[in-house]
Scaffold this motif. Structure first.
Motif, PDB file in Angstrom:
ATOM      1  N   PHE A   1      -2.589   1.760  -7.181  1.00  0.00           N
ATOM      2  CA  PHE A   1      -1.251   1.780  -6.602  1.00  0.00           C
ATOM      3  C   PHE A   1      -0.724   0.381  -6.355  1.00  0.00           C
ATOM      4  CE2 PHE A   1       0.438   5.861  -5.954  1.00  0.00           C
ATOM      5  CZ  PHE A   1      -0.619   6.750  -5.830  1.00  0.00           C
TER       6      PHE A   1
ATOM      7  N   LEU B   1       2.835  -1.518  -7.459  1.00  0.00           N
ATOM      8  CA  LEU B   1       3.549  -1.950  -6.257  1.00  0.00           C
ATOM      9  C   LEU B   1       3.918  -3.420  -6.348  1.00  0.00           C
ATOM     10  CD1 LEU B   1       4.542  -1.464  -3.372  1.00  0.00           C
ATOM     11  CD2 LEU B   1       2.276  -2.104  -2.588  1.00  0.00           C
TER      12      LEU B   1
ATOM     13  N   ALA C   1       0.875   7.610  -0.272  1.00  0.00           N
ATOM     14  CA  ALA C   1      -0.361   7.892  -1.004  1.00  0.00           C
ATOM     15  C   ALA C   1      -1.485   6.984  -0.532  1.00  0.00           C
ATOM     16  CB  ALA C   1      -0.125   7.717  -2.501  1.00  0.00           C
ATOM     17  N   THR C   2      -1.213   5.683  -0.380  1.00  0.00           N
ATOM     18  CA  THR C   2      -2.295   4.756  -0.068  1.00  0.00           C
ATOM     19  C   THR C   2      -2.753   4.893   1.373  1.00  0.00           C
ATOM     20  OG1 THR C   2      -0.629   3.075   0.339  1.00  0.00           O
ATOM     21  CG2 THR C   2      -1.717   3.048  -1.800  1.00  0.00           C
TER      22      THR C   2
ATOM     23  N   GLU D   1       8.608   3.323  -3.555  1.00  0.00           N
ATOM     24  CA  GLU D   1       7.929   2.629  -2.450  1.00  0.00           C
ATOM     25  C   GLU D   1       7.379   3.628  -1.434  1.00  0.00           C
ATOM     26  OE1 GLU D   1       7.342  -0.488  -2.601  1.00  0.00           O
ATOM     27  OE2 GLU D   1       8.666  -0.958  -4.273  1.00  0.00           O
TER      28      GLU D   1
ATOM     29  N   THR E   1       6.536   6.706  -1.971  1.00  0.00           N
ATOM     30  CA  THR E   1       5.385   7.374  -2.589  1.00  0.00           C
ATOM     31  C   THR E   1       4.134   6.529  -2.440  1.00  0.00           C
ATOM     32  OG1 THR E   1       6.877   8.282  -4.234  1.00  0.00           O
ATOM     33  CG2 THR E   1       4.529   8.398  -4.724  1.00  0.00           C
ATOM     34  N   VAL E   2       4.257   5.236  -2.758  1.00  0.00           N
ATOM     35  CA  VAL E   2       3.087   4.360  -2.705  1.00  0.00           C
ATOM     36  C   VAL E   2       2.539   4.283  -1.292  1.00  0.00           C
ATOM     37  CG1 VAL E   2       2.325   1.969  -2.908  1.00  0.00           C
ATOM     38  CG2 VAL E   2       3.702   2.977  -4.707  1.00  0.00           C
TER      39      VAL E   2
ATOM     40  N   GLY F   1       1.108  11.663  -2.152  1.00  0.00           N
ATOM     41  CA  GLY F   1       2.005  10.947  -3.050  1.00  0.00           C
ATOM     42  C   GLY F   1       3.193  11.815  -3.433  1.00  0.00           C
TER      43      GLY F   1
ATOM     44  N   ILE G   1      -8.213   3.715  -6.261  1.00  0.00           N
ATOM     45  CA  ILE G   1      -6.878   4.283  -5.999  1.00  0.00           C
ATOM     46  C   ILE G   1      -5.955   3.214  -5.432  1.00  0.00           C
ATOM     47  CG2 ILE G   1      -5.601   5.916  -4.558  1.00  0.00           C
ATOM     48  CD1 ILE G   1      -7.952   7.821  -4.819  1.00  0.00           C
TER      49      ILE G   1
ATOM     50  N   VAL H   1       0.390  -2.213   2.468  1.00  0.00           N
ATOM     51  CA  VAL H   1      -0.664  -1.872   1.514  1.00  0.00           C
ATOM     52  C   VAL H   1      -1.610  -3.055   1.325  1.00  0.00           C
ATOM     53  CG1 VAL H   1      -1.130  -1.266  -0.881  1.00  0.00           C
ATOM     54  CG2 VAL H   1       0.701  -0.129   0.335  1.00  0.00           C
TER      55      VAL H   1
ATOM     56  N   THR I   1      -4.685  11.812  -2.189  1.00  0.00           N
ATOM     57  CA  THR I   1      -3.703  10.881  -2.735  1.00  0.00           C
ATOM     58  C   THR I   1      -2.580  11.634  -3.421  1.00  0.00           C
ATOM     59  OG1 THR I   1      -5.631   9.533  -3.245  1.00  0.00           O
ATOM     60  CG2 THR I   1      -3.511   8.751  -4.032  1.00  0.00           C
TER      61      THR I   1
END
Lengths: 458, 396, 380
Positions: free
Chosen positions: A227, A231, C110-111, C104, C106-107, C64, A223, A171, C60
């Motif tokens: 997140f 995180l 989604a991202t 984790e 999910t993140v 997600g 977004i 990320v 998202t």
């Protein structure tokens, strides 16, 4: 000189125009590296080389080259891992959290901080990979189809770590790269070199600075920031779970998650300040990375340092309050046992010296702040050392007590990790814009149209 | 720029507000006195919960004021008076605490000297958990909070007329000093009033847990008051829904923070499975307390999370009003969950009693009355604050 | 240049307020295929261009939520169904322990999905062949100008009137953009193909060498070569060069208590019989007696087996001496041997020896039965 609170301090000083900003930030990318660059690179490169040699010894002769043994089975490996992951947190915080809090001063430092996050996480990731002794067989740790029908243990914090750190790295990389795309486009459109143009074109994905695209882009940025915030908190929380889910006195403490996160931000910001002080001088970015930025970061360092100090105090108090003799012993042993020297380095560097940042003059003094922030990083490294070693070397049964001593190879690998980090940082300064060109242009004076109202009494 | 037409004019709150406050307080007091006679133990425990709730609102509000100064925030300047009026209940804590101090034996097992002689663990804690030191701590903390409250509010009020920027500077300095003191004092309050009810249990994160709930409750109270006052024209006319967005965003953030802290505490104690720690949670799983515990997650985390997730929801006055009331209830629920399973009669499960609703009514009454009293005497907007214009200009 | 195809017309500004009001005018003019370009996002341009809010958030949300479901499904299947293990005494499906991984996953879903969807589907990028690239317009808006472009695809587009309209917005300059003549990045250029080929060769060679050669050299040798002594190998550590050694004198197998009176002809102590003469025990004893003892001592322990006369006669076990032996002494004789009788320790287990002892007692009692014994039998 008294502050006027009615006006907002400008984010970019010196009334720089948009093209002046662009020139300033892109200049290092146009010029060939000079002697100072190569000197710096050779210093960090040597450190990296020493680390590589020590790694070679480790792989050839085995983990016995390290100091890990009974009773301290976790030594420099995990201390260094936690140290580097912690340093990475400042980048995401500056990028994502300060963005969500609408702190415009983050713009000058966000790009650099994000890059530092990625490099720090790379340094951190080395340690879980090498600590198995034969990292080329690391594939066996993944849930591959096997005769035993075995899966990984998803309830183990070490597996959570794998997920957390890899998601964090991915990320962060995505967030950083997304921010770089408009800059790649700008670089593509100003460069005269054909090779550079090809490279920039590829990496810019053909970005056209279209406002229709900017609309979605901004949404995606929010977004991603939204997140990235939980995180980053989750990553060091999960790292703290490595210790806190155990029953070991000194490790099993419910405050570990927020304590580790605060400590991570603390050490991360200290490293950011350390590097930025040099970068702004070397690349003439004093008007973009101003003394105000440094002062604000020092305030964050003070605040998070106090949180870390609070945690030390709370752990100590509850150890007494709980009446558990093992818990009480751990804290007495930390302060007065054979590793007391490490403990007092930790306390003085993390609690005492940062208190100097209460004074505005010190917050704005470059030499003093450099000393303090380096001490903070030293102190935070020792904090992890104290937590890991003192709790392991003397736990429940006195017959199991022992001492831990790191080997030269341990030290060499630690040095190598610093070498890797600074090498990557130095290379980064010459390869990519250290400040986000598009973001800093957006907050420069006169860059935005005159204020318009938000919805009135909607 | 919004010069000229839109200026603040002080508008008095309607007299019905104070009437509502007095009625609620009267109901609460009368029923409260009755409750003391009907079920003394239940009443005392509920009084404690209501008192802790008041600490949350009052001291939480003081924290929000300090946070604004230290962070240099400008969007919150137009509503800082609202926050200050909530902080005004702090000096009253000194009086409100007295019934509790006369009933310590009911609340705290460790205050019984014979119990201590039988229990080695309690003997070890006796240097901290003893009645005289406890009482000293209570009044010292209320004193410190009152002192900071006094100085913050005095400087803020003086600035209305003098418009002296030095007062902002002083308040910023005071805020910076206050915040660490707040951290320690809120921890001590949590340990003393809430954690020591189960004196054998301990958790290093408990102070942070109470802090999280406190900020949620204080923010909820401020949001509710701000939306209501803004809708009815009592605040600065230049305020927009964008200002509400920041409140909504902060609420969302701290709901998440509370969830994170609550989950951390639970996960670590569940994972290690040490009886000296799990006993506290297991007690909250006995009989109907299990449903209550699940209810806490739903009420304090899931519902607010889903409600406040989207950007528009964070600035929607209707949603904000609803979720503020919801979260105030949720904090009360949280305190109830922390304290009541420790009451002997309820150890097997929750059983309903009207007494559980009495003291919150009184608390709402007190807060309304204090708020109203301050609103009568002072401007609802800090008109002398140098950052006011910037704060009003704030937009997304 | 009549062959050139028009992509669109552009207008440049250098003032953010000017571009906002210009955008407003274009948005209300009826053109649909138009855009604003700026080096950074301009506040209020969304409203000025009358853009609808971005739907990116839905991507998202969908991904997600899928992340939550997938993660929980994976952990439920692996930890609760396929290979459940009791870890820390926790239930197979322990939701608290599943939360970190779920979060984790999910993140990341989604991202990454948001960014990929945005670039690939919302923007259609990567696309370096767009007509606006390498134009003077692009260079300017990339740096410090703002621009409006109206595309020729728009139904209301007309070269002259559109340029006139743009000029009415007071720009710094206007420009007509044409589609580029030749492809700028030909994929099948010989140099590039050669380069690709070279990369393929290097990668495959490298992979082959790595996996088939390097991975078997020290230290990557899969623990082929270890310093320990393998069975049947020689050793330089010991003087005689042998790897396999005898156990040290006095070595005892794990879980085995040696018989303490081995080798003693007249033991001062003997063990006591731990076995009751149950039916099963006696049947065992009978079987073993008949197998191992009867060849010498006879089927009824009378010493009159078919071996009698061939070598020193095995004695009868009904003698007074034998009847007065303790159980443990008989056990000792079986285990240790006596005179010509060898040790039977390797042929009968300890339990079997005690069973034989019990059976011998039965035989002895039968041979010298008393009246009460006989009565007992008759009742049976």
């Amino acid at each position: 000189m008294s502050t006027d609170y009615s006006i907002e301090a400008p984010v970019v000083r010196g009334r720089l125009s948009l093209s002046e900003i662009e020139e300033l930030v892109a200049k290092p990318l146009d010029s060939k590296p000079d002697k100072k660059f190569f000197i710096a690179l050779s210093i960090s490169g040597s450190a990296l080389l020493i680390g590589a040699v020590c790694l070679f010894y480790t792989f050839y002769y085995g983990i016995g080259m390290w100091g890990n043994n009974q009773p301290v089975g976790w030594g420099f490996g995990i201390v260094n891992f936690v140290f580097w992951v912690g340093i990475g947190h400042a980048g995401t915080l500056i990028s994502a959290i300060l963005f969500l809090l609408r702190q415009r001063w983050r713009t000058g430092i966000a790009r650099f901080a994000e890059a530092m996050t990625i490099f720090a996480v790379m340094c951190a990731g080395i340690f879980p990979i090498i600590h198995t002794g034969r990292p080329w067989l690391a594939g066996y740790l993944t849930p591959y189809p096997n005769q035993h029908g075995l899966w990984v243990n998803f309830t183990s914090p070490l597996v959570w770590d794998v997920f957390a750190v890899s998601v964090y790295f991915t990320v962060s990389l995505v967030f950083w790269y997304t921010g770089l795309i408009p800059d790649f486009a700008t670089l593509r459109d100003r460069t005269t070199s054909k090779i550079k143009k090809t490279i920039y074109s590829i990496f810019s994905l053909g970005w056209r600075h279209s406002s229709r695209h900017w609309q979605h882009y901004e949404k995606a940025y929010v977004i991603l920031a939204g997140f990235a915030t939980p995180l980053v908190l989750s990553v060091h929380t999960i790292v703290s779970f490595d210790f806190a889910v155990s029953i070991l006195p000194g490790w099993h403490s419910t405050i570990f998650p927020p304590y580790f996160v605060a400590g991570a931000i603390f050490s991360g910001f200290a490293m950011v300040v350390t590097v930025l002080v040099f970068v702004r001088k070397i690349f003439d970015l004093q008007n973009i990375i101003t003394i105000d930025h440094l002062e604000k970061m020092n305030k964050v360092i003070l605040a998070t340092g106090l949180m870390v100090g609070y945690s030390y105090g709370m752990e100590f108090f509850i150890a007494w309050y709980s009446g558990v003799p093992f818990e009480q012993f751990v804290f007495i042993n930390r302060a007065f046992g054979p590793y007391a020297w490490a403990y007092w380095i930790m306390v003085s560097c993390n609690v005492f010296f940062p208190q100097l940042f209460w004074f505005k003059k010190i917050r704005r003094s470059i030499p003093v702040m450099m000393v303090i922030v380096i001490l903070v990083n030293v102190g935070m490294w020792f904090e992890r050392f104290v937590i890991v070693v003192t709790s392991l070397h003397r736990d429940f049964l006195p017959s199991s007590w022992g001492m831990y001593a790191p080997t030269l190879i341990d030290g060499g690998i630690l040095l190598g990790s610093f070498g890797l980090f600074f090498t990557l940082v130095i290379l980064f300064t010459k390869a990519l814009p250290v400040v986000s060109i598009s973001e800093i242009k957006a907050v420069a004076d006169g860059a935005q149209p005159a204020h318009h109202r938000g919805k009135l009494n909607g | 720029m919004n010069d000229g037409e839109l200026t603040y004019h002080k508008k008095d709150l309607p007299s019905s507000i104070s009437k509502i406050g007095m009625v609620l307080l009267a109901i609460g007091v009368i029923l409260g006195v009755v409750a003391f006679f009907v079920d003394h133990s239940r009443a005392v425990f509920n009084y404690l919960i209501a008192f802790a709730f008041m600490i949350s609102i009052g001291v939480g509000a003081l924290f929000l004021i300090a946070l604004e100064y230290v962070a240099g925030a400008d969007w919150s300047v137009p509503i800082r008076r609202v926050v200050e009026f909530f902080a005004a209940i702090i000096p009253f804590l000194a009086i409100l605490v007295i019934p509790l101090l006369f009933n310590m034996g009911e609340l705290f097992h460790w205050s019984h000297t014979e119990a201590i002689t039988q229990d080695k663990i309690l003997q070890g804690k006796a240097p901290y958990l003893n009645v005289p030191f406890f009482i000293i701590r209570v009044f010292v903390l209320i004193g410190i909070w009152s002192l900071f409250y006094f100085f913050f509010v005095r400087n803020s009020k003086m600035q209305d007329s003098t418009k002296d920027q030095k007062l902002t500077k002083i308040n910023i300095r005071l805020s910076a000093i206050f915040i660490p003191i707040f951290a320690l004092s809120i921890t001590i309050s949590a340990v003393d009033w809430l954690m020591s009810i189960q004196p054998h249990w301990f958790s290093t994160i408990f102070g942070v847990y109470f802090f999280a709930g406190t900020v949620v409750a204080a923010l909820a109270a401020v949001t509710l008051a701000t939306v209501l006052l803004k809708e009815n024209g009592y605040l600065h006319p230049a305020m927009t829904n964008d200002h509400l967005f920041s409140l909504g965003a902060l609420l969302f953030a701290f709901v998440n923070f509370w969830g994170y802290i609550a989950f951390s505490q639970f996960l670590l104690m569940w994972y290690a499975d040490l009886p000296e720690e799990t006993s506290w949670f297991l007690q909250k799983w006995e009989g109907s307390w299990a449903i209550f515990s699940i209810g806490l997650i739903v009420i304090h985390f899931l519902v607010p999370y889903v409600t406040l997730l989207s950007q528009p929801a964070k600035m929607d006055p209707k949603k904000l009003k609803f979720i503020s009331v919801w979260l105030l209830f949720a904090h009360l629920y949280d305190l109830f969950w922390l304290v009541m399973p420790g009451m002997k009669q309820l150890s097997g499960g929750y059983s309903f009693s009207w007494i559980d609703f009495v003291f919150p009514i009184a608390v709402v009454g007190i807060i309304i009355l204090v708020f109203n009293m301050k609103a009568k005497k002072e401007n609802l907007v800090p008109i002398g604050d140098p950052k006011l214009k910037r704060g009003l200009d704030f937009h997304l | 240049m009549a062959d050139k195809k028009i992509f669109g017309v552009t207008a440049l500004f250098n003032n953010p307020d000017a571009i906002i009001s210009a955008a407003n005018k274009v948005a209300s003019s009826g053109y649909t295929k138009w855009d604003v370009n700026s080096p950074y996002p301009l506040h209020g341009i969304d409203k000025a261009m009358k853009m609808k809010p971005s739907k990116l958030g839905f991507v998202t949300m969908i991904f997600g939520l899928s992340g939550v479901v997938l993660a929980l499904l994976l952990m439920w299947w692996t930890m609760s169904v396929d290979y459940p293990m009791i870890i820390g005494g926790k239930p197979f499906f322990s939701l608290p322990a599943f939360v970190p991984v779920t979060f984790e996953v999910t993140v990341i879903m989604a991202t990454v999905s948001t960014v990929v969807a945005m670039f690939a589907f919302f923007f259609g990028l990567p696309r370096n062949a767009h007509a606006l690239h390498d134009t003077d317009y692009m260079k300017k808006v990339s740096r410090d100008h703002y621009g409006i472009v109206i595309e020729a695809d728009d139904p209301r587009f007309d070269e002259r009137s559109t340029i006139e309209f743009l000029r009415s917005l007071n720009p710094l300059s206007t420009e007509i953009i044409y589609y580029p003549e030749k492809e700028r990045y030909p994929i099948f250029e010989p140099r590039f193909i050669t380069f690709l080929f070279g990369v393929a060769v290097v990668v495959s060679l490298g992979t082959y060498l790595m996996l088939n050669k390097l991975m078997y050299i020290q230290p990557f040798n899969w623990m082929d070569d270890q310093a320990k002594i393998s069975p049947q190998s020689s050793s330089t550590f010991f003087a005689d060069g042998r790897g396999m050694r005898l156990p040290v004198e006095g070595t005892v197998a794990r879980g085995f208590i040696p018989y303490p009176f081995m080798g003693e002809t007249n033991p001062k102590e003997v063990l006591s019989n731990p076995y009751f003469p149950t039916k099963a025990n006696l049947e065992l004893g009978q079987r073993k007696f008949l197998t191992y003892c009867s060849p010498c001592h006879g089927n009824y322990a009378e010493g009159n087996s078919r071996l009698a006369g061939q070598f020193p006669n095995p004695p009868t076990l009904h003698s007074d001496r034998a009847r007065n032996f303790e159980d443990g002494m008989i056990y000792h004789i079986i285990t240790n041997g006596q005179n010509a009788m060898p040790s039977y320790a390797s042929q009968v287990t300890r339990e079997e020896r005690w069973a034989i002892v019990n059976y011998i007692r039965v035989l002895q009692r039968a041979k010298n039965a008393t009246d009460s014994d006989l009565k007992f039998v008759k009742v049976e």
